[in-house]
Motif scaffolding. Structure first.
Motif, short mmCIF file in Angstrom:
data_model
loop_
_atom_site.label_atom_id
_atom_site.label_comp_id
_atom_site.label_asym_id
_atom_site.label_seq_id
_atom_site.Cartn_x
_atom_site.Cartn_y
_atom_site.Cartn_z
N SER A 1 14.46 -11.58 2.11
CA SER A 1 15.51 -11.19 3.06
C SER A 1 14.96 -10.19 4.06
CB SER A 1 16.67 -10.57 2.25
OG SER A 1 17.71 -10.13 3.10
N MET B 1 13.55 -7.48 6.40
CA MET B 1 12.22 -7.16 6.92
C MET B 1 11.10 -7.81 6.10
SD MET B 1 12.63 -3.23 8.08
CE MET B 1 14.18 -2.76 7.39
N ASP C 1 10.47 -11.68 -4.83
CA ASP C 1 11.81 -11.07 -4.78
C ASP C 1 12.44 -11.25 -6.15
OD1 ASP C 1 14.58 -10.29 -3.89
OD2 ASP C 1 13.63 -10.36 -1.93
N LEU D 1 9.96 -11.48 -8.83
CA LEU D 1 9.42 -10.18 -9.25
C LEU D 1 10.45 -9.10 -9.03
CD1 LEU D 1 7.24 -8.23 -10.23
CD2 LEU D 1 6.34 -8.16 -7.88
N ASP D 2 10.94 -8.56 -10.14
CA ASP D 2 11.79 -7.37 -10.09
C ASP D 2 10.85 -6.18 -10.19
OD1 ASP D 2 13.34 -5.15 -10.65
OD2 ASP D 2 14.66 -6.19 -12.06
N VAL D 3 10.73 -5.42 -9.11
CA VAL D 3 9.72 -4.36 -9.08
C VAL D 3 10.09 -3.16 -9.96
CG1 VAL D 3 8.76 -5.01 -6.84
CG2 VAL D 3 10.61 -3.31 -6.95
N ASN E 1 8.11 -3.27 0.04
CA ASN E 1 9.26 -3.34 0.94
C ASN E 1 10.60 -3.39 0.21
OD1 ASN E 1 10.70 -4.43 3.57
ND2 ASN E 1 11.09 -5.96 1.97
N ALA F 1 9.20 2.91 4.25
CA ALA F 1 10.04 4.09 3.99
C ALA F 1 11.30 3.95 4.81
CB ALA F 1 9.26 5.37 4.30
N TYR G 1 18.68 7.92 -2.02
CA TYR G 1 17.86 7.12 -1.09
C TYR G 1 16.97 8.04 -0.25
CZ TYR G 1 17.12 3.37 2.44
OH TYR G 1 16.58 2.43 3.30
N LYS H 1 12.92 7.96 -0.19
CA LYS H 1 12.17 7.68 1.03
C LYS H 1 11.29 8.86 1.45
CE LYS H 1 13.70 3.43 1.63
NZ LYS H 1 12.81 2.29 1.45
N PRO I 1 11.58 2.69 9.32
CA PRO I 1 12.52 2.00 10.20
C PRO I 1 13.79 2.83 10.39
CG PRO I 1 11.77 0.57 8.38
CD PRO I 1 11.38 1.98 8.04
N GLY I 2 14.33 2.72 11.57
CA GLY I 2 15.67 3.26 11.83
C GLY I 2 16.69 2.19 11.50
N ILE J 1 18.21 -1.18 11.30
CA ILE J 1 17.72 -2.54 11.46
C ILE J 1 18.80 -3.50 10.97
CG2 ILE J 1 15.75 -4.09 11.07
CD1 ILE J 1 14.89 -1.27 12.09
N THR K 1 19.90 -6.09 9.09
CA THR K 1 19.52 -6.96 7.95
C THR K 1 20.72 -7.01 7.00
OG1 THR K 1 18.79 -5.20 6.46
CG2 THR K 1 17.16 -6.00 8.07
N PRO K 2 20.64 -7.87 5.98
CA PRO K 2 21.73 -7.91 4.99
C PRO K 2 21.99 -6.56 4.32
CG PRO K 2 20.44 -9.90 4.84
CD PRO K 2 19.70 -9.00 5.81
P1 NAD Z 1 17.45 -6.62 2.66
O1 NAD Z 1 18.59 -6.37 1.76
O2 NAD Z 1 17.57 -7.64 3.73
O3 NAD Z 1 16.15 -6.99 1.80
C1 NAD Z 1 15.77 -6.25 0.68
C2 NAD Z 1 15.20 -7.20 -0.35
O4 NAD Z 1 14.78 -6.41 -1.47
C3 NAD Z 1 16.26 -8.21 -0.88
O5 NAD Z 1 15.77 -9.52 -0.77
C4 NAD Z 1 16.45 -7.80 -2.33
O6 NAD Z 1 16.71 -8.88 -3.20
C5 NAD Z 1 15.10 -7.14 -2.63
N1 NAD Z 1 15.17 -6.29 -3.80
C6 NAD Z 1 16.13 -5.39 -4.15
N2 NAD Z 1 15.86 -4.86 -5.35
C7 NAD Z 1 14.71 -5.43 -5.78
C8 NAD Z 1 13.92 -5.30 -6.94
N3 NAD Z 1 14.29 -4.51 -7.95
N4 NAD Z 1 12.79 -6.03 -7.03
C9 NAD Z 1 12.42 -6.86 -6.04
N5 NAD Z 1 13.13 -7.05 -4.93
C10 NAD Z 1 14.26 -6.33 -4.79
O7 NAD Z 1 17.07 -5.20 3.27
P2 NAD Z 1 16.07 -4.70 4.39
O8 NAD Z 1 16.88 -3.94 5.36
O9 NAD Z 1 15.17 -5.77 4.88
O10 NAD Z 1 15.25 -3.63 3.55
C11 NAD Z 1 13.86 -3.68 3.36
C12 NAD Z 1 13.34 -2.27 3.20
O11 NAD Z 1 13.59 -1.55 4.41
C13 NAD Z 1 14.03 -1.47 2.10
O12 NAD Z 1 13.05 -0.69 1.42
C14 NAD Z 1 14.98 -0.57 2.86
O13 NAD Z 1 15.23 0.64 2.16
C15 NAD Z 1 14.19 -0.32 4.12
N6 NAD Z 1 14.97 0.11 5.28
C16 NAD Z 1 16.00 -0.62 5.77
C17 NAD Z 1 16.68 -0.17 6.90
C18 NAD Z 1 17.79 -0.96 7.57
O14 NAD Z 1 18.48 -0.40 8.44
N7 NAD Z 1 18.02 -2.20 7.22
C19 NAD Z 1 16.29 1.03 7.51
C20 NAD Z 1 15.24 1.74 6.96
C21 NAD Z 1 14.58 1.28 5.85
#
Ligand code: NAD
Length: 267
Positions: free
Chosen positions: A30, A32, A51, A78-80, A106, A157, A171, A175, A201-202, A204, A206-207
């Protein structure tokens, strides 16, 4: 008089290609992570899409196969937060692709931290997935990164690693920790030529932020972000790509905001 070019060394071009390299991306089904997997494969890399659910990872690997990129993708569940799974899957990825050159940590989610509620219910998974897992992924991948020609680690981060939004303290702590871990690892692994950087990232689109109503996003972006909008995840993926290029060989320990100017705006 000598022309300047006579006294200077020849220009030394550095590679901007990740073709043929192997990358493992966590949370790649999903947002990023998915954009990063697509971009890396389009640049000719072989990407381990990992994922939580096999089906979700399979779907992104299938998209990548359909897009007929120069690179390729394979999917893993993979559950991290599962340390045994990290070791097993990292080993399987290295065996399937013949090594690991690039690791992108990520995976993430957002759970608010309520001081008057069950704070630990947010703190524990947040720290497990968004901080502890990063060092475990790095340690699991290190034997192969050490053999890579241009080993690269990128941690995702957040601008929440540089400041704090109310109600978000687990969170925010994770971070900030990612930035500290990035710096610590960069210092420790630098002598081996392994670079470690993080991206902040600021906002973004995404879901992860799907629950925020569009009108709230727009008001926030216009008030706080000089570029006056949320980014698309591909814009972050391109910075991740920049950090993993062979040419990014003197960049390490950096925390790079990709935030439309959010963190430099005072008023
Ligand atoms: P997203 O929800 O689109 O994607 C995150 C993915 O991480 C999902 O597919 C989810 O299933 C997976 N995930 C969650 N827990 C997990 C686990 N235990 N093991 C493996 N996978 C797992 O979100 P995103 O916005 O693309 O987020 C990606 C990264 O960017 C995250 O670390 C988030 O904190 C960071 N981030 C997001 C934003 C934003 O505004 N969207 C801003 C700054 C940072």
């Amino acid at each position: 008089m000598t022309a300047p070019s006579d006294s200077l060394p020849p220009y030394r071009p550095l590679s901007r290609s990740i073709a043929g390299k192997t990358a493992i991306v966590t949370g790649a089904a999903s947002g990023m992570g998915r954009a990063t997997a697509h971009l890396f494969a389009s640049e000719g890399a072989h990407v381990a899409v990992t994922d939580l659910e096999q089906d979700a990872s399979d779907a992104v690997a299938a998209e990548i196969a359909d897009d007929d990129y120069a690179g390729s993708a394979r999917a893993w569940a993979l559950d991290v937060s599962d340390k045994d799974a990290i070791i097993r899957v990292t080993g399987e990825v290295a065996e399937a692709f013949g090594g690991i050159d690039i690791l992108v940590n990520n995976a993430g989610f957002a759970i608010p931290g309520d001081w008057d509620g069950d704070y630990d219910a947010a703190w524990e998974p947040t720290l497990a997935v968004m901080l502890t897992a990063h060092q475990r992924m790095v340690r699991a991948a290190l034997p192969w990164l050490r053999k890579a020609e241009h080993p690269r680690i990128v941690n995702i981060a957040s601008t929440e690693g540089l400041g704090a939004t109310p109600g978000n303290s687990p969170y925010v702590a994770a971070k900030h920790g990612v930035i500290g871990l990035t710096r610590g690892m960069a210092v420790d692994l630098g002598r081996e030529g392994i670079t470690v950087n993080c991206i902040c990232p600021g906002p973004i689109d995404t879901p992860l932020v799907a629950a925020i109503p569009d009108e709230h996003k727009e008001i926030y972006a216009k008030r706080r972000v000089p570029l006056r909008r949320y980014a698309i995840p591909e814009e972050v993926a391109h910075m991740t790509l920049s950090c993993v290029l062979p040419a990014a060989s003197f960049l390490t320990g950096a925390a790079i905001p990709v935030d439309g100017g959010l963190t430099i705006k005072n008023a």
